[in-house]
Write a protein that holds these residues in place. Sequence first.
Motif, PDB file in Angstrom:
ATOM      1  N   LEU A 125      -3.405   7.070  -1.298  1.00 44.29           N
ATOM      2  CA  LEU A 125      -4.324   6.267  -2.100  1.00 44.29           C
ATOM      3  C   LEU A 125      -3.549   5.185  -2.854  1.00 44.29           C
ATOM      4  CD1 LEU A 125      -7.213   5.925  -3.395  1.00 44.29           C
ATOM      5  CD2 LEU A 125      -6.404   7.464  -5.185  1.00 44.29           C
ATOM      6  N   ASP A 126      -4.009   3.953  -2.749  1.00 39.79           N
ATOM      7  CA  ASP A 126      -3.376   2.832  -3.456  1.00 39.79           C
ATOM      8  C   ASP A 126      -3.868   2.829  -4.900  1.00 39.79           C
ATOM      9  OD1 ASP A 126      -2.388   0.453  -4.422  1.00 39.79           O
ATOM     10  OD2 ASP A 126      -3.555  -0.828  -3.073  1.00 39.79           O
ATOM     11  N   VAL A 127      -2.956   3.114  -5.829  1.00 38.41           N
ATOM     12  CA  VAL A 127      -3.345   3.169  -7.243  1.00 38.41           C
ATOM     13  C   VAL A 127      -2.938   1.920  -8.008  1.00 38.41           C
ATOM     14  CG1 VAL A 127      -3.409   5.683  -7.376  1.00 38.41           C
ATOM     15  CG2 VAL A 127      -1.250   4.477  -7.797  1.00 38.41           C
ATOM     16  N   GLY A 128      -2.686   0.833  -7.305  1.00 36.22           N
ATOM     17  CA  GLY A 128      -2.477  -0.456  -7.948  1.00 36.22           C
ATOM     18  C   GLY A 128      -1.410  -0.445  -9.032  1.00 36.22           C
ATOM     19  N   ARG A 129      -1.784  -0.904 -10.207  1.00 36.32           N
ATOM     20  CA  ARG A 129      -0.814  -1.063 -11.288  1.00 36.32           C
ATOM     21  C   ARG A 129      -0.395   0.261 -11.923  1.00 36.32           C
ATOM     22  NH1 ARG A 129      -5.601  -3.213 -13.208  1.00 36.32           N
ATOM     23  NH2 ARG A 129      -6.626  -2.039 -14.884  1.00 36.32           N
ATOM     24  N   TRP A 130      -1.011   1.365 -11.546  1.00 34.21           N
ATOM     25  CA  TRP A 130      -0.571   2.662 -12.055  1.00 34.21           C
ATOM     26  C   TRP A 130       0.663   3.178 -11.325  1.00 34.21           C
ATOM     27  CZ3 TRP A 130      -5.755   5.904 -12.477  1.00 34.21           C
ATOM     28  CH2 TRP A 130      -6.564   5.314 -13.470  1.00 34.21           C
ATOM     29  N   ARG A 131       1.013   2.552 -10.226  1.00 32.76           N
ATOM     30  CA  ARG A 131       2.156   3.032  -9.447  1.00 32.76           C
ATOM     31  C   ARG A 131       3.414   3.079 -10.313  1.00 32.76           C
ATOM     32  NH1 ARG A 131       3.700   3.909  -4.226  1.00 32.76           N
ATOM     33  NH2 ARG A 131       5.841   3.392  -3.681  1.00 32.76           N
ATOM     34  N   GLY A 132       4.142   4.174 -10.234  1.00 32.07           N
ATOM     35  CA  GLY A 132       5.360   4.359 -11.005  1.00 32.07           C
ATOM     36  C   GLY A 132       5.147   5.060 -12.328  1.00 32.07           C
ATOM     37  N   ALA A 186     -13.068   7.141 -16.026  1.00 31.31           N
ATOM     38  CA  ALA A 186     -13.897   6.475 -15.014  1.00 31.31           C
ATOM     39  C   ALA A 186     -13.396   6.789 -13.610  1.00 31.31           C
ATOM     40  CB  ALA A 186     -13.884   4.966 -15.250  1.00 31.31           C
ATOM     41  N   TRP A 187     -12.086   6.797 -13.438  1.00 32.35           N
ATOM     42  CA  TRP A 187     -11.489   7.069 -12.125  1.00 32.35           C
ATOM     43  C   TRP A 187     -11.821   8.482 -11.637  1.00 32.35           C
ATOM     44  CZ3 TRP A 187      -6.431   9.591 -10.986  1.00 32.35           C
ATOM     45  CH2 TRP A 187      -6.018   9.395  -9.663  1.00 32.35           C
ATOM     46  N   ALA A 229     -12.191   1.704  -9.485  1.00 34.08           N
ATOM     47  CA  ALA A 229     -10.764   1.476  -9.248  1.00 34.08           C
ATOM     48  C   ALA A 229     -10.181   0.748 -10.451  1.00 34.08           C
ATOM     49  CB  ALA A 229     -10.551   0.671  -7.978  1.00 34.08           C
ATOM     50  N   PRO A 230     -10.125   1.417 -11.609  1.00 33.55           N
ATOM     51  CA  PRO A 230      -9.627   0.746 -12.810  1.00 33.55           C
ATOM     52  C   PRO A 230      -8.164   0.329 -12.705  1.00 33.55           C
ATOM     53  CG  PRO A 230      -9.883   3.105 -13.184  1.00 33.55           C
ATOM     54  CD  PRO A 230     -10.515   2.802 -11.868  1.00 33.55           C
ATOM     55  N   HIS A 231      -7.441   0.907 -11.769  1.00 38.47           N
ATOM     56  CA  HIS A 231      -6.036   0.546 -11.559  1.00 38.47           C
ATOM     57  C   HIS A 231      -5.887  -0.720 -10.724  1.00 38.47           C
ATOM     58  CE1 HIS A 231      -7.197   2.477  -7.873  1.00 38.47           C
ATOM     59  NE2 HIS A 231      -7.211   3.689  -8.437  1.00 38.47           N
ATOM     60  N   GLY A 232      -6.999  -1.221 -10.153  1.00 40.67           N
ATOM     61  CA  GLY A 232      -6.939  -2.423  -9.341  1.00 40.67           C
ATOM     62  C   GLY A 232      -6.569  -2.177  -7.891  1.00 40.67           C
ATOM     63  N   GLY A 233      -6.501  -0.904  -7.486  1.00 40.69           N
ATOM     64  CA  GLY A 233      -6.158  -0.585  -6.103  1.00 40.69           C
ATOM     65  C   GLY A 233      -7.370  -0.170  -5.293  1.00 40.69           C
ATOM     66  N   GLU A 234      -7.261   0.976  -4.661  1.00 48.14           N
ATOM     67  CA  GLU A 234      -8.268   1.460  -3.726  1.00 48.14           C
ATOM     68  C   GLU A 234      -9.189   2.456  -4.406  1.00 48.14           C
ATOM     69  OE1 GLU A 234      -7.819   2.878   0.929  1.00 48.14           O
ATOM     70  OE2 GLU A 234      -6.384   3.622  -0.543  1.00 48.14           O
ATOM     71  N   THR A 235     -10.482   2.385  -4.135  1.00 48.83           N
ATOM     72  CA  THR A 235     -11.398   3.389  -4.673  1.00 48.83           C
ATOM     73  C   THR A 235     -11.316   4.650  -3.821  1.00 48.83           C
ATOM     74  OG1 THR A 235     -13.320   2.824  -3.307  1.00 48.83           O
ATOM     75  CG2 THR A 235     -12.991   1.553  -5.338  1.00 48.83           C
TER      76      THR A 235
END
Length: 223
Positions: free
Chosen positions: A74-81, A97-98, A105-111
């Motif tokens: 799962l792509d978690v966008g800006r949460w990565r790391g 929400a997630w 997709a509050p992280h900006g990645g994939e739902t």
Amino acid sequence: MVRITLVAPAVNAALRQVRFDDAPPDAAGLRRATAAAAALPHHDTAFTAPSERCRGTAAALGLDAAVTPELGDLDVGRWRGRSLDEVGQEAPEEVAAWLSDPAAAPHGGETLLELVERIGGWLDARREGPAPAAPVSPAAAGEAHRGSPPPAASPPPPAPAREARLLAVVEPAVVRAALVHALGLPAPAFWRLDVAPLTATELSGRAGRWNLRCGHPLAGSAP
């Protein structure tokens, strides 16, 4: 018919810390993966997700596995790391929400819904086989042969198609998404499925549906 075994990767520090990150399996995880290699089910083709953890696990299991981007985590966008605790302390409303809305997709990645659709598409593409020939009605058959010499004896029916056996090393989120799709579960059930490291989950696909053989630990992988 196709039988797909999904193997969860060996543990590493990020997995222990519930951190949205990627790294090779740790030393203990590699030892357990190596010990589990002999217990892998028979398979014709092996795949691995592109993460270091999955590729490292596949290598420790002795697999010649094709790196398959469609099976990525799962792509978690800006949460990565970052760890889930860190994100939860900084933006608790985003985490809430997630966890409650599969379309968020509050992280900006994939739902979550997008993940399930992606993995479901990969599964279903492996289940599809050639369409059976359309039946011919007796009337049409009679018309075709009217005035023709008697047909030759029919050839024997073809042997049943051999079951294809595939194996893929994928992240726990991908195993969960596969189960949600295959069993037609509501998307929120994703969060209620636990996938332990170095366990195998088996799906068999035929006649437009999937059946599940629940995950079991690979021999030699237990602590």
